[in-house]
Design a protein around this motif. Sequence first.
Motif, PDB file in Angstrom:
ATOM      1  N   GLY A  49      18.556 -22.443 -54.225  1.00  0.00           N
ATOM      2  CA  GLY A  49      17.499 -21.428 -54.233  1.00  0.00           C
ATOM      3  C   GLY A  49      16.600 -21.554 -53.016  1.00  0.00           C
ATOM      4  O   GLY A  49      16.206 -20.562 -52.409  1.00  0.00           O
ATOM      5  N   PHE A  50      16.301 -22.800 -52.637  1.00  0.00           N
ATOM      6  CA  PHE A  50      15.483 -23.044 -51.454  1.00  0.00           C
ATOM      7  C   PHE A  50      16.186 -22.537 -50.202  1.00  0.00           C
ATOM      8  O   PHE A  50      15.565 -21.922 -49.324  1.00  0.00           O
ATOM      9  CB  PHE A  50      15.177 -24.542 -51.341  1.00  0.00           C
ATOM     10  N   LYS A  51      17.492 -22.739 -50.121  1.00  0.00           N
ATOM     11  CA  LYS A  51      18.262 -22.249 -48.970  1.00  0.00           C
ATOM     12  C   LYS A  51      18.218 -20.720 -48.899  1.00  0.00           C
ATOM     13  O   LYS A  51      18.105 -20.147 -47.813  1.00  0.00           O
ATOM     14  CB  LYS A  51      19.702 -22.739 -49.043  1.00  0.00           C
ATOM     15  N   ILE A  52      18.296 -20.074 -50.047  1.00  0.00           N
ATOM     16  CA  ILE A  52      18.193 -18.606 -50.072  1.00  0.00           C
ATOM     17  C   ILE A  52      16.821 -18.168 -49.562  1.00  0.00           C
ATOM     18  O   ILE A  52      16.714 -17.259 -48.739  1.00  0.00           O
ATOM     19  CB  ILE A  52      18.470 -18.054 -51.486  1.00  0.00           C
ATOM     20  N   LEU A  53      15.778 -18.846 -50.022  1.00  0.00           N
ATOM     21  CA  LEU A  53      14.426 -18.504 -49.566  1.00  0.00           C
ATOM     22  C   LEU A  53      14.286 -18.695 -48.058  1.00  0.00           C
ATOM     23  O   LEU A  53      13.663 -17.873 -47.373  1.00  0.00           O
ATOM     24  CB  LEU A  53      13.384 -19.347 -50.301  1.00  0.00           C
ATOM     25  N   ARG A  54      14.874 -19.755 -47.524  1.00  0.00           N
ATOM     26  CA  ARG A  54      14.808 -19.981 -46.073  1.00  0.00           C
ATOM     27  C   ARG A  54      15.515 -18.874 -45.306  1.00  0.00           C
ATOM     28  O   ARG A  54      15.031 -18.435 -44.263  1.00  0.00           O
ATOM     29  CB  ARG A  54      15.403 -21.340 -45.714  1.00  0.00           C
ATOM     30  N   GLU A  55      16.657 -18.428 -45.811  1.00  0.00           N
ATOM     31  CA  GLU A  55      17.362 -17.321 -45.146  1.00  0.00           C
ATOM     32  C   GLU A  55      16.508 -16.060 -45.166  1.00  0.00           C
ATOM     33  O   GLU A  55      16.434 -15.334 -44.180  1.00  0.00           O
ATOM     34  CB  GLU A  55      18.710 -17.050 -45.811  1.00  0.00           C
ATOM     35  N   LEU A  56      15.869 -15.803 -46.289  1.00  0.00           N
ATOM     36  CA  LEU A  56      15.017 -14.620 -46.395  1.00  0.00           C
ATOM     37  C   LEU A  56      13.764 -14.759 -45.534  1.00  0.00           C
ATOM     38  O   LEU A  56      13.201 -13.753 -45.097  1.00  0.00           O
ATOM     39  CB  LEU A  56      14.634 -14.365 -47.857  1.00  0.00           C
ATOM     40  N   ASN A  57      13.353 -15.974 -45.285  1.00  0.00           N
ATOM     41  CA  ASN A  57      12.192 -16.196 -44.441  1.00  0.00           C
ATOM     42  C   ASN A  57      12.528 -15.900 -42.970  1.00  0.00           C
ATOM     43  O   ASN A  57      11.658 -15.540 -42.194  1.00  0.00           O
ATOM     44  CB  ASN A  57      11.690 -17.638 -44.596  1.00  0.00           C
ATOM     45  N   ARG A  58      13.807 -16.037 -42.606  1.00  0.00           N
ATOM     46  CA  ARG A  58      14.251 -15.727 -41.242  1.00  0.00           C
ATOM     47  C   ARG A  58      14.365 -14.223 -41.029  1.00  0.00           C
ATOM     48  O   ARG A  58      14.095 -13.714 -39.959  1.00  0.00           O
ATOM     49  CB  ARG A  58      15.605 -16.381 -40.966  1.00  0.00           C
ATOM     50  N   ASP A  59      14.858 -13.535 -42.052  1.00  0.00           N
ATOM     51  CA  ASP A  59      15.018 -12.078 -42.001  1.00  0.00           C
ATOM     52  C   ASP A  59      14.227 -11.506 -43.164  1.00  0.00           C
ATOM     53  O   ASP A  59      14.302 -12.011 -44.273  1.00  0.00           O
ATOM     54  CB  ASP A  59      16.499 -11.684 -42.159  1.00  0.00           C
ATOM     55  N   GLU A  60      13.499 -10.451 -42.918  1.00  0.00           N
ATOM     56  CA  GLU A  60      12.628  -9.882 -43.953  1.00  0.00           C
ATOM     57  C   GLU A  60      13.366  -9.563 -45.258  1.00  0.00           C
ATOM     58  O   GLU A  60      12.935  -9.945 -46.320  1.00  0.00           O
ATOM     59  CB  GLU A  60      11.933  -8.629 -43.427  1.00  0.00           C
ATOM     60  N   THR A  61      14.448  -8.825 -45.144  1.00  0.00           N
ATOM     61  CA  THR A  61      15.201  -8.436 -46.329  1.00  0.00           C
ATOM     62  C   THR A  61      16.695  -8.543 -46.031  1.00  0.00           C
ATOM     63  O   THR A  61      17.133  -8.285 -44.911  1.00  0.00           O
ATOM     64  CB  THR A  61      14.888  -6.990 -46.759  1.00  0.00           C
ATOM     65  N   LEU A  62      17.447  -8.936 -47.044  1.00  0.00           N
ATOM     66  CA  LEU A  62      18.891  -9.063 -46.895  1.00  0.00           C
ATOM     67  C   LEU A  62      19.582  -8.622 -48.183  1.00  0.00           C
ATOM     68  O   LEU A  62      19.030  -8.783 -49.269  1.00  0.00           O
ATOM     69  CB  LEU A  62      19.284 -10.516 -46.613  1.00  0.00           C
ATOM     70  N   GLN A  63      20.787  -8.114 -48.036  1.00  0.00           N
ATOM     71  CA  GLN A  63      21.605  -7.852 -49.211  1.00  0.00           C
ATOM     72  C   GLN A  63      22.140  -9.192 -49.719  1.00  0.00           C
ATOM     73  O   GLN A  63      22.338 -10.129 -48.958  1.00  0.00           O
ATOM     74  CB  GLN A  63      22.785  -6.937 -48.867  1.00  0.00           C
ATOM     75  N   GLN A  64      22.404  -9.238 -51.019  1.00  0.00           N
ATOM     76  CA  GLN A  64      22.916 -10.466 -51.618  1.00  0.00           C
ATOM     77  C   GLN A  64      24.259 -10.862 -51.009  1.00  0.00           C
ATOM     78  O   GLN A  64      24.538 -12.052 -50.842  1.00  0.00           O
ATOM     79  CB  GLN A  64      23.036 -10.301 -53.134  1.00  0.00           C
ATOM     80  N   GLY A  65      25.083  -9.891 -50.662  1.00  0.00           N
ATOM     81  CA  GLY A  65      26.366 -10.194 -50.039  1.00  0.00           C
ATOM     82  C   GLY A  65      26.208 -10.899 -48.703  1.00  0.00           C
ATOM     83  O   GLY A  65      26.974 -11.800 -48.360  1.00  0.00           O
ATOM     84  N   VAL A  66      25.196 -10.498 -47.936  1.00  0.00           N
ATOM     85  CA  VAL A  66      24.915 -11.145 -46.656  1.00  0.00           C
ATOM     86  C   VAL A  66      24.452 -12.583 -46.895  1.00  0.00           C
ATOM     87  O   VAL A  66      24.868 -13.508 -46.181  1.00  0.00           O
ATOM     88  CB  VAL A  66      23.862 -10.349 -45.849  1.00  0.00           C
ATOM     89  N   LEU A  67      23.620 -12.770 -47.907  1.00  0.00           N
ATOM     90  CA  LEU A  67      23.187 -14.124 -48.257  1.00  0.00           C
ATOM     91  C   LEU A  67      24.393 -14.997 -48.609  1.00  0.00           C
ATOM     92  O   LEU A  67      24.489 -16.146 -48.168  1.00  0.00           O
ATOM     93  CB  LEU A  67      22.209 -14.097 -49.442  1.00  0.00           C
ATOM     94  N   ALA A  68      25.316 -14.450 -49.384  1.00  0.00           N
ATOM     95  CA  ALA A  68      26.506 -15.204 -49.780  1.00  0.00           C
ATOM     96  C   ALA A  68      27.319 -15.605 -48.547  1.00  0.00           C
ATOM     97  O   ALA A  68      27.768 -16.756 -48.441  1.00  0.00           O
ATOM     98  CB  ALA A  68      27.360 -14.382 -50.747  1.00  0.00           C
ATOM     99  N   GLU A  69      27.486 -14.689 -47.615  1.00  0.00           N
ATOM    100  CA  GLU A  69      28.231 -14.995 -46.385  1.00  0.00           C
ATOM    101  C   GLU A  69      27.544 -16.085 -45.577  1.00  0.00           C
ATOM    102  O   GLU A  69      28.179 -17.035 -45.128  1.00  0.00           O
ATOM    103  CB  GLU A  69      28.364 -13.739 -45.518  1.00  0.00           C
ATOM    104  N   ARG A  70      26.257 -15.949 -45.387  1.00  0.00           N
ATOM    105  CA  ARG A  70      25.525 -16.917 -44.571  1.00  0.00           C
ATOM    106  C   ARG A  70      25.525 -18.309 -45.193  1.00  0.00           C
ATOM    107  O   ARG A  70      25.528 -19.309 -44.490  1.00  0.00           O
ATOM    108  CB  ARG A  70      24.088 -16.459 -44.363  1.00  0.00           C
ATOM    109  N   LEU A  71      25.461 -18.362 -46.514  1.00  0.00           N
ATOM    110  CA  LEU A  71      25.399 -19.649 -47.195  1.00  0.00           C
ATOM    111  C   LEU A  71      26.767 -20.154 -47.627  1.00  0.00           C
ATOM    112  O   LEU A  71      26.867 -21.160 -48.332  1.00  0.00           O
ATOM    113  CB  LEU A  71      24.450 -19.547 -48.398  1.00  0.00           C
TER     114      LEU A  71
END
Length: 163
Positions: A49-71
């Motif tokens: 969950g913390f990793k997801i928050l960090r990704e969102l902190n880098r980019d304002e908004t992201l689709q969940q699919g993009v989060l899955a790819e990045r992580l």
Amino acid sequence: MADKHESTESDHDAAIGDVEQAFGTMYTQIRRVMIRRAETVHPELTVFGFKILRELNRDETLQQGVLAERLLSDKGAVSRVVRQLEDLELITRVPDPADRRAQLVRLTEKAHVALDSVAEDNRSVLRARLSLWEIDEIRRLRDLLGKLNETMAEREHEHRGER
């Protein structure tokens, strides 16, 4: 001459083994730090969950699919954690104006404040530790980590080409 090569190869293998062991120790330490940082943001927050928050902190908004790819995770796992983050009031979901079927995930103000605090603590700890080093040592570490990252990226690129 063969003995010299064997000795050098053996020394090389031993040195690489030492680096592997050091990375193992560093990984364990980083994992502990990540757990503490996640708990600082919210007592129920997981490292993922913390990793997801960090990704969102880098980019304002992201689709969940993009989060899955990045992580490097599956969409189902991200979806479950996004629901938990929403329950903890750390993220909100909004419709994606570019694709009405999709939703964008964004941080709440509560999450921004907590992540800013964690980031400041991280910077101060790293600065405090590295301020004890000589400037040349810090630059050498930077250069070596850069070289290692480049090598790892090349290997990943080669690996993708094999598929």
